[in-house]
Design a protein around this motif. Structure first.
Motif, mmCIF file in Angstrom:
data_model
loop_
_atom_site.group_PDB
_atom_site.id
_atom_site.type_symbol
_atom_site.label_atom_id
_atom_site.label_comp_id
_atom_site.label_asym_id
_atom_site.label_seq_id
_atom_site.Cartn_x
_atom_site.Cartn_y
_atom_site.Cartn_z
ATOM 1 N N HIS A 177 -49.625 12.016 -4.962
ATOM 2 C CA HIS A 177 -49.354 11.172 -3.976
ATOM 3 C C HIS A 177 -49.897 11.792 -2.673
ATOM 4 C CE1 HIS A 177 -46.747 9.017 -6.486
ATOM 5 N NE2 HIS A 177 -46.860 7.853 -5.632
ATOM 6 N N ALA A 178 -50.605 12.742 -2.758
ATOM 7 C CA ALA A 178 -51.345 13.496 -1.470
ATOM 8 C C ALA A 178 -52.502 12.598 -1.399
ATOM 9 C CB ALA A 178 -51.708 14.794 -1.914
ATOM 10 N N PRO A 179 -53.111 12.919 0.167
ATOM 11 C CA PRO A 179 -54.364 12.088 0.468
ATOM 12 C C PRO A 179 -55.638 12.479 -0.148
ATOM 13 C CG PRO A 179 -53.106 13.380 2.453
ATOM 14 C CD PRO A 179 -52.557 13.700 1.187
ATOM 15 N N HIS A 180 -56.221 11.493 -0.534
ATOM 16 C CA HIS A 180 -57.652 11.612 -1.222
ATOM 17 C C HIS A 180 -57.532 11.954 -2.692
ATOM 18 C CE1 HIS A 180 -60.012 11.645 2.007
ATOM 19 N NE2 HIS A 180 -59.470 12.495 2.754
ATOM 20 N N HIS A 181 -56.080 11.621 -3.006
ATOM 21 C CA HIS A 181 -56.019 11.578 -4.483
ATOM 22 C C HIS A 181 -56.688 10.346 -5.043
ATOM 23 C CE1 HIS A 181 -54.457 12.761 -8.418
ATOM 24 N NE2 HIS A 181 -54.344 11.707 -8.552
ATOM 25 N N ASN A 182 -57.545 10.574 -6.246
ATOM 26 C CA ASN A 182 -58.141 9.407 -6.710
ATOM 27 C C ASN A 182 -57.207 8.571 -7.950
ATOM 28 O OD1 ASN A 182 -59.963 7.650 -8.381
ATOM 29 N ND2 ASN A 182 -61.585 8.828 -7.188
ATOM 30 N N ALA A 183 -57.319 7.383 -7.387
ATOM 31 C CA ALA A 183 -56.422 6.534 -8.618
ATOM 32 C C ALA A 183 -56.878 6.472 -9.909
ATOM 33 C CB ALA A 183 -56.113 5.096 -7.940
ATOM 34 N N ALA A 184 -58.189 6.653 -9.947
ATOM 35 C CA ALA A 184 -58.883 6.643 -11.104
ATOM 36 C C ALA A 184 -58.828 7.939 -12.092
ATOM 37 C CB ALA A 184 -60.194 6.070 -11.115
ATOM 38 N N ALA A 185 -57.978 8.862 -11.399
ATOM 39 C CA ALA A 185 -58.300 10.198 -11.896
ATOM 40 C C ALA A 185 -57.310 10.379 -13.279
ATOM 41 C CB ALA A 185 -57.323 11.102 -11.064
ATOM 42 N N ARG A 186 -58.044 11.030 -14.123
ATOM 43 C CA ARG A 186 -57.536 11.278 -15.611
ATOM 44 C C ARG A 186 -56.334 12.103 -15.626
ATOM 45 N NH1 ARG A 186 -61.742 13.406 -19.696
ATOM 46 N NH2 ARG A 186 -63.511 13.670 -18.123
ATOM 47 N N PRO A 187 -55.406 11.723 -16.378
ATOM 48 C CA PRO A 187 -53.925 12.576 -16.154
ATOM 49 C C PRO A 187 -54.276 14.105 -16.647
ATOM 50 C CG PRO A 187 -53.648 10.856 -17.872
ATOM 51 C CD PRO A 187 -55.346 10.674 -17.547
ATOM 52 N N VAL A 188 -53.435 14.816 -16.302
ATOM 53 C CA VAL A 188 -53.484 16.471 -16.742
ATOM 54 C C VAL A 188 -52.699 16.615 -17.770
ATOM 55 C CG1 VAL A 188 -53.263 18.661 -15.775
ATOM 56 C CG2 VAL A 188 -54.120 17.083 -14.315
ATOM 57 N N ALA A 189 -53.146 17.260 -19.018
ATOM 58 C CA ALA A 189 -52.475 17.374 -20.037
ATOM 59 C C ALA A 189 -51.342 18.495 -19.656
ATOM 60 C CB ALA A 189 -53.265 17.765 -21.059
ATOM 61 N N ALA A 190 -50.128 18.499 -20.597
ATOM 62 C CA ALA A 190 -49.203 19.702 -20.391
ATOM 63 C C ALA A 190 -49.874 21.164 -20.642
ATOM 64 C CB ALA A 190 -48.001 19.443 -21.441
ATOM 65 N N SER A 191 -50.703 21.154 -21.530
ATOM 66 C CA SER A 191 -51.375 22.412 -22.049
ATOM 67 C C SER A 191 -52.283 22.765 -21.093
ATOM 68 C CB SER A 191 -51.878 22.220 -23.408
ATOM 69 O OG SER A 191 -53.098 21.305 -23.125
ATOM 70 N N THR A 192 -52.946 21.826 -20.236
ATOM 71 C CA THR A 192 -53.760 21.998 -19.084
ATOM 72 C C THR A 192 -52.998 22.559 -18.019
ATOM 73 O OG1 THR A 192 -55.281 20.554 -19.988
ATOM 74 C CG2 THR A 192 -55.936 21.305 -17.683
ATOM 75 N N PHE A 193 -52.119 21.921 -17.710
ATOM 76 C CA PHE A 193 -51.136 22.343 -16.516
ATOM 77 C C PHE A 193 -50.625 24.031 -16.830
ATOM 78 C CE2 PHE A 193 -47.113 22.712 -14.331
ATOM 79 C CZ PHE A 193 -47.562 22.437 -12.822
ATOM 80 N N ARG A 194 -50.249 23.927 -18.161
ATOM 81 C CA ARG A 194 -49.614 25.351 -18.370
ATOM 82 C C ARG A 194 -50.712 26.478 -18.121
ATOM 83 N NH1 ARG A 194 -47.920 25.341 -23.670
ATOM 84 N NH2 ARG A 194 -46.378 24.010 -22.942
ATOM 85 N N ARG A 195 -52.086 26.041 -18.463
ATOM 86 C CA ARG A 195 -53.127 27.306 -18.503
ATOM 87 C C ARG A 195 -53.351 27.558 -16.954
ATOM 88 N NH1 ARG A 195 -55.972 24.888 -22.349
ATOM 89 N NH2 ARG A 195 -57.347 24.096 -20.560
ATOM 90 N N MET A 196 -53.657 26.131 -16.257
ATOM 91 C CA MET A 196 -54.129 26.315 -15.002
ATOM 92 C C MET A 196 -53.356 26.810 -13.999
ATOM 93 S SD MET A 196 -57.279 25.012 -14.962
ATOM 94 C CE MET A 196 -57.654 24.223 -13.233
#
Ligand SMILES: CC(C)(COP(=O)(O)OP(=O)(O)OC[C@H]1O[C@@H](n2cnc3c(N)ncnc32)[C@H](O)[C@@H]1OP(=O)(O)O)[C@@H](O)C(=O)NCCC(=O)NCCS
Length: 316
Positions: free
Chosen positions: A191-210
């Motif tokens: 819900h931040a400005p410029h977030h793209n509605a078509a963005a692909r979801p971030v996987a749990a493992s990616t979130f953890r690693r990043m």
């Protein structure tokens, strides 16, 4: 001058950090450990490439082609090159760019994104000459966390406590609350400005690693606000205690809890903890249209830095 161009190795990080750090966005500290993490955290399946220009065994240039993880869509790549200031305008940047551009294209990159800080005007010139256009401006600022008013924090905490909120640290909540923390972070980010509605979801493992496995993320200074058992706002800090320099990873409030001073409370608390831990500089960057966050920063007494400009080539 013919530098050798080859893939990045972890051992390059110390030589790179020595001159790359001033080119970093205000919220990043390019310490050697962070550069190694930034490279390793990228999912191999999405074929990132970092290349280094080496001269007299010193890494004097860096080129990056990466998938866009947060807010990314198929066909979007993040590209960037940087050259040690004393060796610019000798063709090293162009040589790195050739490599990066070719790789991005081979990976299906139809839209390329890049960025530059406005006090390095060569960066913008370089990008415009290669077909990029400026698309967004981030306002950067910094604050000495010991300058925040302890009275403000006390008042905000007392009011929030009276309304059933409490502030805790990331360390207190991990690992049990990881799924809820991820949901809050990504929900606020979406819900931040410029977030793209078509963005692909971030996987749990990616979130953890990043995010969570970033060795610079400070679990003791990063705060989370709860209402009962519900996680409602957060302000996470990362950086290098030895350098005394931190950046904001993210400050956000769940969409239906906004407008109640919770981001201010989370950030005030995080800054207070950072100040106590010896940190004297905390940088941040916010989209110029993100009025609520800019207002929070202004109220906290943040001081302006050069802008962080975002660029794009191709795509809609
Ligand atoms: C942008 C950057 C990477 C360019 O690196 P560089 O090594 O100076 O790049 P080059 O020498 O290949 O080219 C820079 C310009 O100098 C010109 N140039 C190259 N050799 C030159 C020479 N001997 N004399 C004069 N100009 C020269 C190039 O033609 C190029 O012009 P163009 O951009 O109009 O095509 C460097 O300025 C930098 O690190 N900036 C900070 C990082 C940044 O902002 N990056 C964002 C861009 S991704």
């Amino acid at each position: 001058m013919r530098p050798q161009v080859r893939p990045f190795r972890d051992a390059d990080a110390t030589g790179l950090a020595a001159w790359l750090d001033p080119l970093a966005p205000a919220e990043e500290v390019y310490s050697p450990a962070f550069l190694v993490h930034q490279r390793r955290r990228l999912p191999a399946s999405r074929r990132p490439l970092w290349v280094v220009a080496v001269l007299d065994r010193e890494p004097v240039g860096l080129g990056r082609d990466e998938p866009q993880i947060f807010g990314g869509r198929p066909g979007v790549r993040r590209t960037w090159v940087g050259v040690r200031p004393d060796l610019r305008r000798r063709g090293i940047g162009s040589r790195l760019w050739q490599e990066i551009e070719a790789h991005a294209r081979a990976m299906g990159g139809l839209t390329l994104r890049s960025w530059a800080v406005s006090n390095e005007p060569e960066g913008e010139r370089f990008l415009l000459a290669r077909g990029f256009r400026r698309i967004e401006r981030g306002l950067q600022s910094w604050i000495d966390p010991t300058s925040i008013d302890a009275g403000d924090l006390e008042r905000a905490t007392a009011e929030a406590t009276a309304r059933g909120f409490r502030v805790t640290t990331l360390r207190e909540l991990l690992p049990q609350a990881e799924p809820a923390l991820r949901r809050l972070f990504l929900d606020a980010d979406t819900h931040a400005p410029h977030h793209n509605a078509a963005a692909r979801p971030v996987a749990a493992s990616t979130f953890r690693r990043m995010i969570l496995e970033n060795p610079l993320l400070d679990r003791d200074c990063s705060t989370v606000v709860l209402h009962g058992d519900e996680l409602v706002a957060l302000s996470w800090l990362k950086g290098d205690r030895q350098l005394g320099r931190y950046g904001v990873e993210f400050t956000g409030t769940a969409p239906h809890w906004r407008g109640r001073g919770l981001a201010t409370l989370a950030k005030l608390s995080a800054l207070h903890l950072a100040g106590r831990a010896g940190v004297r500089w905390v940088g941040t960057a916010n989209d110029e249209n993100n009025a609520p966050m800019l207002a929070v920063n202004r109220r906290l007494g943040s001081r302006p830095l050069a802008d962080l400009m975002m660029y794009k080539r191709g795509g809609s």
